[in-house]
Design a protein around this motif. Structure first.
Motif, PDB file in Angstrom:
ATOM      1  N   ALA A 105       0.775  -1.356  -0.072  1.00  0.00           N
ATOM      2  CA  ALA A 105      -0.061  -0.015   0.048  1.00  0.00           C
ATOM      3  C   ALA A 105       0.974   1.286  -0.032  1.00  0.00           C
ATOM      4  CB  ALA A 105      -0.927  -0.054   1.106  1.00  0.00           C
ATOM      5  N   SER A 106       1.782   1.206   0.830  1.00  0.00           N
ATOM      6  CA  SER A 106       2.763   2.406   0.768  1.00  0.00           C
ATOM      7  C   SER A 106       3.436   2.538  -0.695  1.00  0.00           C
ATOM      8  CB  SER A 106       3.861   2.217   1.967  1.00  0.00           C
ATOM      9  OG  SER A 106       3.286   2.024   3.216  1.00  0.00           O
ATOM     10  N   LEU A 107       3.818   1.516  -1.234  1.00  0.00           N
ATOM     11  CA  LEU A 107       4.501   1.546  -2.552  1.00  0.00           C
ATOM     12  C   LEU A 107       3.699   2.297  -3.554  1.00  0.00           C
ATOM     13  CD1 LEU A 107       7.293   1.137  -3.928  1.00  0.00           C
ATOM     14  CD2 LEU A 107       6.346  -1.230  -4.343  1.00  0.00           C
ATOM     15  N   LEU A 108       2.425   1.743  -3.564  1.00  0.00           N
ATOM     16  CA  LEU A 108       1.346   2.181  -4.549  1.00  0.00           C
ATOM     17  C   LEU A 108       0.929   3.757  -4.172  1.00  0.00           C
ATOM     18  CD1 LEU A 108      -0.660  -0.888  -4.854  1.00  0.00           C
ATOM     19  CD2 LEU A 108       0.657   0.157  -6.558  1.00  0.00           C
ATOM     20  N   ALA A 109       0.875   3.951  -2.938  1.00  0.00           N
ATOM     21  CA  ALA A 109       0.597   5.394  -2.526  1.00  0.00           C
ATOM     22  C   ALA A 109       1.621   6.284  -2.921  1.00  0.00           C
ATOM     23  CB  ALA A 109       0.355   5.550  -1.246  1.00  0.00           C
ATOM     24  N   PHE A 110       2.853   5.906  -2.929  1.00  0.00           N
ATOM     25  CA  PHE A 110       4.076   6.751  -3.322  1.00  0.00           C
ATOM     26  C   PHE A 110       3.979   7.051  -4.737  1.00  0.00           C
ATOM     27  CE2 PHE A 110       8.285   6.939  -5.102  1.00  0.00           C
ATOM     28  CZ  PHE A 110       8.888   8.215  -4.638  1.00  0.00           C
ATOM     29  N   ALA A 111       3.791   5.805  -5.467  1.00  0.00           N
ATOM     30  CA  ALA A 111       3.869   5.794  -7.110  1.00  0.00           C
ATOM     31  C   ALA A 111       2.848   6.742  -7.508  1.00  0.00           C
ATOM     32  CB  ALA A 111       3.623   4.286  -7.517  1.00  0.00           C
ATOM     33  N   ARG A 112       1.632   6.625  -6.844  1.00  0.00           N
ATOM     34  CA  ARG A 112       0.491   7.432  -7.356  1.00  0.00           C
ATOM     35  C   ARG A 112       0.881   9.029  -7.021  1.00  0.00           C
ATOM     36  NH1 ARG A 112      -2.824   2.899  -5.974  1.00  0.00           N
ATOM     37  NH2 ARG A 112      -3.467   1.890  -8.037  1.00  0.00           N
ATOM     38  N   GLY A 113       1.362   9.275  -5.950  1.00  0.00           N
ATOM     39  CA  GLY A 113       1.557  10.516  -5.530  1.00  0.00           C
ATOM     40  C   GLY A 113       2.794  11.340  -6.288  1.00  0.00           C
ATOM     41  N   VAL A 114       3.608  10.470  -6.919  1.00  0.00           N
ATOM     42  CA  VAL A 114       4.453  11.365  -7.758  1.00  0.00           C
ATOM     43  C   VAL A 114       4.032  11.032  -9.451  1.00  0.00           C
ATOM     44  CG1 VAL A 114       6.478  10.674  -6.119  1.00  0.00           C
ATOM     45  CG2 VAL A 114       5.920   9.212  -8.163  1.00  0.00           C
ATOM     46  N   ASN A 115       2.909  10.599  -9.546  1.00  0.00           N
ATOM     47  CA  ASN A 115       2.086  10.307 -10.791  1.00  0.00           C
ATOM     48  C   ASN A 115       3.029   9.328 -11.649  1.00  0.00           C
ATOM     49  OD1 ASN A 115       0.276  11.097 -12.720  1.00  0.00           O
ATOM     50  ND2 ASN A 115       1.304  12.784 -13.635  1.00  0.00           N
ATOM     51  N   ALA A 116       3.469   8.376 -11.049  1.00  0.00           N
ATOM     52  CA  ALA A 116       4.426   7.431 -11.891  1.00  0.00           C
ATOM     53  C   ALA A 116       3.702   6.451 -12.904  1.00  0.00           C
ATOM     54  CB  ALA A 116       5.005   6.379 -10.773  1.00  0.00           C
ATOM     55  N   THR A 117       4.119   6.155 -13.941  1.00  0.00           N
ATOM     56  CA  THR A 117       3.547   5.406 -14.701  1.00  0.00           C
ATOM     57  C   THR A 117       4.050   3.892 -14.603  1.00  0.00           C
ATOM     58  OG1 THR A 117       5.175   5.852 -16.504  1.00  0.00           O
ATOM     59  CG2 THR A 117       3.300   7.256 -16.347  1.00  0.00           C
ATOM     60  N   GLN A 118       5.092   3.418 -14.360  1.00  0.00           N
ATOM     61  CA  GLN A 118       5.559   2.152 -14.076  1.00  0.00           C
ATOM     62  C   GLN A 118       6.300   1.776 -12.596  1.00  0.00           C
ATOM     63  OE1 GLN A 118       7.560   0.543 -17.796  1.00  0.00           O
ATOM     64  NE2 GLN A 118       7.630   2.799 -18.723  1.00  0.00           N
ATOM     65  N   ILE A 119       6.132   0.483 -12.366  1.00  0.00           N
ATOM     66  CA  ILE A 119       6.868   0.105 -10.977  1.00  0.00           C
ATOM     67  C   ILE A 119       7.660  -1.015 -11.615  1.00  0.00           C
ATOM     68  CG2 ILE A 119       6.472  -0.769  -8.761  1.00  0.00           C
ATOM     69  CD1 ILE A 119       3.879   0.654  -8.557  1.00  0.00           C
ATOM     70  N   VAL A 120       8.881  -0.944 -10.848  1.00  0.00           N
ATOM     71  CA  VAL A 120       9.656  -2.143 -11.254  1.00  0.00           C
ATOM     72  C   VAL A 120      10.105  -2.807 -10.039  1.00  0.00           C
ATOM     73  CG1 VAL A 120      11.966  -3.021 -11.891  1.00  0.00           C
ATOM     74  CG2 VAL A 120      10.903  -1.064 -13.030  1.00  0.00           C
ATOM     75  N   LEU A 121       9.856  -3.945  -9.843  1.00  0.00           N
ATOM     76  CA  LEU A 121       9.970  -4.838  -8.638  1.00  0.00           C
ATOM     77  C   LEU A 121      10.861  -6.213  -9.005  1.00  0.00           C
ATOM     78  CD1 LEU A 121       6.386  -4.762  -7.179  1.00  0.00           C
ATOM     79  CD2 LEU A 121       8.552  -3.271  -6.396  1.00  0.00           C
ATOM     80  N   GLY A 122      11.654  -6.619  -8.038  1.00  0.00           N
ATOM     81  CA  GLY A 122      12.131  -7.906  -8.086  1.00  0.00           C
ATOM     82  C   GLY A 122      11.380  -9.243  -7.650  1.00  0.00           C
ATOM     83  N   SER A 123      11.696 -10.115  -8.500  1.00  0.00           N
ATOM     84  CA  SER A 123      11.219 -11.438  -7.928  1.00  0.00           C
ATOM     85  C   SER A 123      11.403 -12.054  -6.655  1.00  0.00           C
ATOM     86  CB  SER A 123      11.732 -12.605  -8.967  1.00  0.00           C
ATOM     87  OG  SER A 123      11.198 -12.434 -10.245  1.00  0.00           O
ATOM     88  N   SER A 124      10.292 -12.224  -5.913  1.00  0.00           N
ATOM     89  CA  SER A 124      10.488 -12.603  -4.549  1.00  0.00           C
ATOM     90  C   SER A 124      11.646 -13.523  -4.279  1.00  0.00           C
ATOM     91  CB  SER A 124       9.238 -13.410  -3.924  1.00  0.00           C
ATOM     92  OG  SER A 124       9.365 -13.435  -2.446  1.00  0.00           O
ATOM     93  N   ARG A 125      12.173 -13.156  -2.923  1.00  0.00           N
ATOM     94  CA  ARG A 125      13.292 -13.933  -2.550  1.00  0.00           C
ATOM     95  C   ARG A 125      12.874 -15.230  -1.616  1.00  0.00           C
ATOM     96  NH1 ARG A 125      16.147 -11.041   0.710  1.00  0.00           N
ATOM     97  NH2 ARG A 125      15.120  -9.001   0.654  1.00  0.00           N
ATOM     98  N   ARG A 126      11.469 -15.251  -1.289  1.00  0.00           N
ATOM     99  CA  ARG A 126      10.983 -16.122  -0.606  1.00  0.00           C
ATOM    100  C   ARG A 126      11.133 -17.574  -1.144  1.00  0.00           C
ATOM    101  NH1 ARG A 126       5.259 -14.235   1.865  1.00  0.00           N
ATOM    102  NH2 ARG A 126       4.872 -14.321  -0.407  1.00  0.00           N
ATOM    103  N   LYS A 127      11.189 -18.682  -0.184  1.00  0.00           N
ATOM    104  CA  LYS A 127      11.248 -19.951  -0.599  1.00  0.00           C
ATOM    105  C   LYS A 127       9.343 -20.477  -0.865  1.00  0.00           C
ATOM    106  CE  LYS A 127      15.389 -21.099   1.718  1.00  0.00           C
ATOM    107  NZ  LYS A 127      16.179 -21.529   0.275  1.00  0.00           N
ATOM    108  N   ALA A 128       9.476 -21.554  -1.414  1.00  0.00           N
ATOM    109  CA  ALA A 128       8.205 -21.860  -1.880  1.00  0.00           C
ATOM    110  C   ALA A 128       7.001 -21.917  -0.862  1.00  0.00           C
ATOM    111  CB  ALA A 128       8.254 -23.099  -2.605  1.00  0.00           C
TER     112      ALA A 128
END
Length: 847
Positions: free
Chosen positions: A306-329
């Motif tokens: 939620a914080s990441l999406l709120a920041f992205a919309r606050g700066v009028n971003a068009t794309q978000i780049v995230l890494g694949s999860s480091r969690r195990k299955a």
């Protein structure tokens, strides 16, 4: 009185039509009945621009005499007295002639705006202060006249006057910008197509940033949350792990595919804003993203998606780049993960890119100091296990025909209590123990369906059940608290280590420290306030963020630093446990402020010490060197006035020649002393213009015998950008010094040559030369090398020459002459035109 409004016509280069557009606007306003006057407009001899001045009232300019020349500048007092509704002021970055009311024209404009007068002005993109280095690297010309970016950004309206490079060059070829004899030089140098294209791009990008500021302000005022894809903005979500570097580089490659794209790296921290990731890794990633032209942001939030999406919309971003999860299955049973949640909730206006990396599915190997607050989701699951779980278990056991026995029933209920403790902590576990004991008593302890216990053994069993449940819950809660304390202590130790390191490194940036406070505690603004006494008003020593408070009472959090200083934060109220770290920040801010002031005082003390040394040397010079020519003058005058001797005409002429020579030496010494005083006090203000060397250098040789200097100034040399008066004094001092040490039969050579964007003047003598160790020392004030006679000067000639050269943006250095002697190399800037051109081309090109 309301402040006036500022409108600026911004152009990429001279000649695009800024002044013409400004005058056209003035005619439109006059036709509407607006009281509009021309405070200062320079048409540079362009006939179409000059015609636009007809029909407009012009305020008389102020005439200022400087160095024998008469110059005109805007008369601020006359404009204020006239008090029009709108004033036209051309060339906002112009430097006023010394003796004017203000140093820069934009300061004159500020006075008009403060008086409530609207101002329409013009400026070229190359005159913005932040772009000086960029423009110099493109055009090879360093702009001497600049205006702070903030002055232009504060304008109420900025209108770009745009023109393609081809159209501008055609306009110049038709004679609409410069006279015909100047066109070829301008087109082949400053106005090359590549230069104009680069300057045009700078102007477009700068105005685009300004438009983006307006857009953000509009979205904020109208509470617009959805993304407007007016410009590509790529947000990179970081976890503090090593995969962050891969994500940043991938986002940079994506941004490179579209012009004007922007990268914003963001790290979402937990634990009440204290950094929980590795500070070292985050520092590396911050440096990387800034090197790639992006920005780094630190956001606080317990719900990371939620914080990441709120920041992205606050700066009028068009794309978000995230890494694949480091969690195990197996860890996916705890939830879908940040990436999937962001992709699910991003909506149609945000594109989410999941980037693979080397750390995929390797587990969260970071030594993360996580806060021990369990989070809303775990607490809900804890209450569900502690309350809903026993109810469902009771329904199951009462409807299944299986007599498990009271002991087994208690173990089943105890397992749910332990689960509630593990998930939700102490309170859900205690509620589960109480509710479970009630259900055991009512449904499974004889007599059933009654709140009584017949068998004392069952009473003991239920009591043991409650004690075990409470004990397990307490152990889990204590472990959670210890983990929370350890996480906070670790985060605090990392912050204190950073502060200690900044002390050892001697960092003195107060704004950087305040920005670190704002990011660490997730505040909107931070201000360091101080006052002189208990009843004195507070003043800001430094601040970051929007709308910093002016008093500690107005802040959400204030941390006193001594009796008359406080650190004030706005944004949210901090828990008491955070004030310990805030106190360390406040103390460090006070130290940084004191250190900055001590550095300033040390610099002032150094200048005072240098001034004292100069004064001491001056007294020594006055006591001897200045008395020598005075003594010779006095002796000659006394001899001439003597009645005891009848002097012949030849004797009288010789005595008069001695008087004249002594007066010349005295004038030269006093001139050097005054020049050195101007250099020491920083009052030398060069008036740079284009000129030919052969107009200046010959005039500098008047103080030496005619046959002592050989002059070699090629006619093919380009013009130079200098202050003619300063250049003449510098060359004169260098030549006089060379003649002083050169043998009588070896004349001094003064030669000039062009080198790239510079012109070198080489003064060569065949004297004894100077060792390498003393080459820098001869340029220090009151230094004379070798066995120079005391009457030869006070040792200021070369010091003054170097000071004047540096004031004009040039250099002066000493080299060995091949075959013996010393060569002084004076380097100055060549004018943009290759070859000779009219003397006012530079003023027009840089206007």
């Amino acid at each position: 009185m309301a402040r006036g409004k500022l409108r600026i016509y911004l152009g990429a280069a001279p000649g695009v039509g800024k002044t013409y557009a400004m005058l056209s606007e003035a005619h439109r306003r006059v036709e509407r009945g607006t009281d509009c006057v021309v405070a200062f407009v320079e048409h540079h001899g362009r006939p179409r621009t000059e015609v636009m001045l007809h029909g407009l009232e012009q305020v008389q300019r102020r005439e200022i005499e400087y160095r024998g020349g008469l110059f005109t500048e805007m008369d601020v007092d006359a404009v204020l007295e006239r008090d029009p509704a709108v004033a036209l002021v051309d060339e906002l970055a112009h430097t006023n002639v010394p003796g004017s009311r203000n140093t820069k024209r934009w300061q004159d404009v500020e006075e008009l705006l403060a008086a409530g007068i609207d101002v329409v002005s013009t400026v070229n993109i190359q005159h913005l202060e932040s772009l000086g280095d960029v423009v110099e690297s493109i055009t090879g010309v360093r702009q001497r006249e600049t205006v702070p970016d903030e002055v232009v950004r504060r304008a109420d309206q900025i209108e770009l006057v745009d023109m393609s490079p081809q159209a501008l060059r055609r306009r110049m070829a038709h004679g609409n910008v410069y006279q015909s004899d100047k066109v070829d030089a301008a087109l082949s140098n400053y106005f090359r197509p590549g230069n104009l294209t680069a300057l045009r791009e700078l102007a477009l990008l700068w105005v685009a940033d300004r438009v983006d500021e307006y857009l953000q302000q509009y979205r904020g005022e109208h509470d617009i949350k959805s993304t407007w894809q007016a410009r590509e903005r790529i947000v990179v979500g970081l976890t503090g792990g090593p995969e962050g570097r891969t994500l940043i580089r991938r986002a940079a490659r994506m941004a490179a595919k579209g012009s004007g794209s922007e990268i914003l790296a963001v790290y979402v921290a937990r634990s009440d804003g204290l950094t929980s990731a590795s500070p070292k890794e985050l520092t590396v990633q911050r440096t990387l993203v800034e090197d790639l032209g992006g920005s780094f942001h630190h956001v606080i939030g317990d719900d990371i998606p939620a914080s990441l999406l709120a920041f992205a919309r606050g700066v009028n971003a068009t794309q978000i780049v995230l890494g694949s999860s480091r969690r195990k299955a197996w860890q996916y049973i705890l939830g879908p993960g940040v990436g999937q949640t962001v992709a699910r909730d991003s909506g149609p206006d945000l594109d989410v890119h999941i980037v693979t990396h080397d750390e995929v599915a390797k587990g969260r190997g970071l030594p993360v100091a996580r806060g021990a607050r369990l989070g809303r989701a775990r607490i809900v699951w804890g209450w569900a296990a502690g309350v809903v779980g026993p109810a469902l278990l009771t329904v199951l056991l009462t409807n299944v025909d299986a007599d498990l026995g009271l002991a087994n029933d208690m173990l089943l209920f105890l397992s749910l209590t332990v689960a509630a403790a593990l998930l939700g902590g102490l309170v859900p576990a205690l509620a589960s123990a109480a509710f479970g004991s009630f259900l055991l008593n009512y449904y499974f302890t004889p007599p059933v369906h009654k709140i009584t216990i017949a068998d004392p053994k069952n009473i003991v069993a239920i009591v043991i059940f409650v004690l075990v449940a409470v004990s397990v819950a307490s152990v889990v809660d204590v472990a959670a608290r210890r983990t929370h304390q350890a996480a906070r202590l670790r985060a605090e130790s990392e912050i204190l280590s950073f502060l200690a390191g900044s002390v050892l490194r001697g960092e003195t940036s107060l704004d950087a420290l305040l920005e670190r406070v704002r990011e660490t505690f997730a505040m909107e603004s931070v201000a360091l306030l101080e006052r002189a006494g208990d009843v004195e008003p507070w003043t800001r020593a430094g601040s970051v963020g929007p709308h910093p408070v002016a008093r500690p009472e107005d802040a959400d959090v204030d941390m006193p630093v001594g009796d008359h200083m406080a650190l004030a934060l706005s944004g949210r109220v901090l828990p008491a446990e955070d004030r310990r770290v805030l106190g360390a920040f406040a103390a460090q801010a006070a130290v940084v402020l004191d250190r900055r002031r001590l550095v300033g005082e040390a610099e002032e003390a150094r200048k005072l010490a240098e001034g004292n040394r100069i004064r001491t040397a001056l007294l020594a010079a006055v006591s001897h060197d200045l008395r020598t020519p005075l003594a010779s003058i006095k002796a000659a005058v006394t001899s001439l006035r003597s009645d005891d001797v009848e002097w012949s005409d030849e004797d009288r002429a010789e005595l008069l020649e001695g008087i004249e020579g002594g007066a010349d030496r005295l004038d030269h010494l006093v001139g050097n002393l005054l020049d050195m005083s101007r250099l020491q006090t920083g009052t030398v203000t060069p008036l740079i213009r284009e000129i030919d060397l052969d107009e200046v250098v010959p005039m500098a040789l008047g103080g030496v015998p005619e046959d002592s200097v050989v002059l070699d100034i090629p006619e093919t040399l380009p013009m130079v950008e200098v202050d003619p008066g300063l250049l003449e004094r510098a060359v004169a001092n260098i030549v006089e010094n060379a003649v002083k040490y050169s043998p009588l039969d070896s004349p001094v050579t003064v030669a000039a040559s062009g080198l790239a964007e510079r012109v070198e003047i080489r003064v060569t003598d065949r004297g004894p030369g100077v060792p390498d160790a003393a080459k820098d020392r001869i340029f220090a004030p009151f230094q004379r090398y070798g066995d120079a006679p005391r009457g030869a000067g006070v040792g200021l000639g070369l010091a003054v020459a170097r000071g004047f050269a540096e004031a004009m943006g040039g250099t002066l250095a000493a080299e060995d002459t091949p075959g013996g002697g010393l060569t002084m190399v004076l380097t100055v800037r060549a004018a943009p035109g290759r070859g000779r051109a009219a003397a006012d081309l530079s003023a027009q090109v840089t206007s």
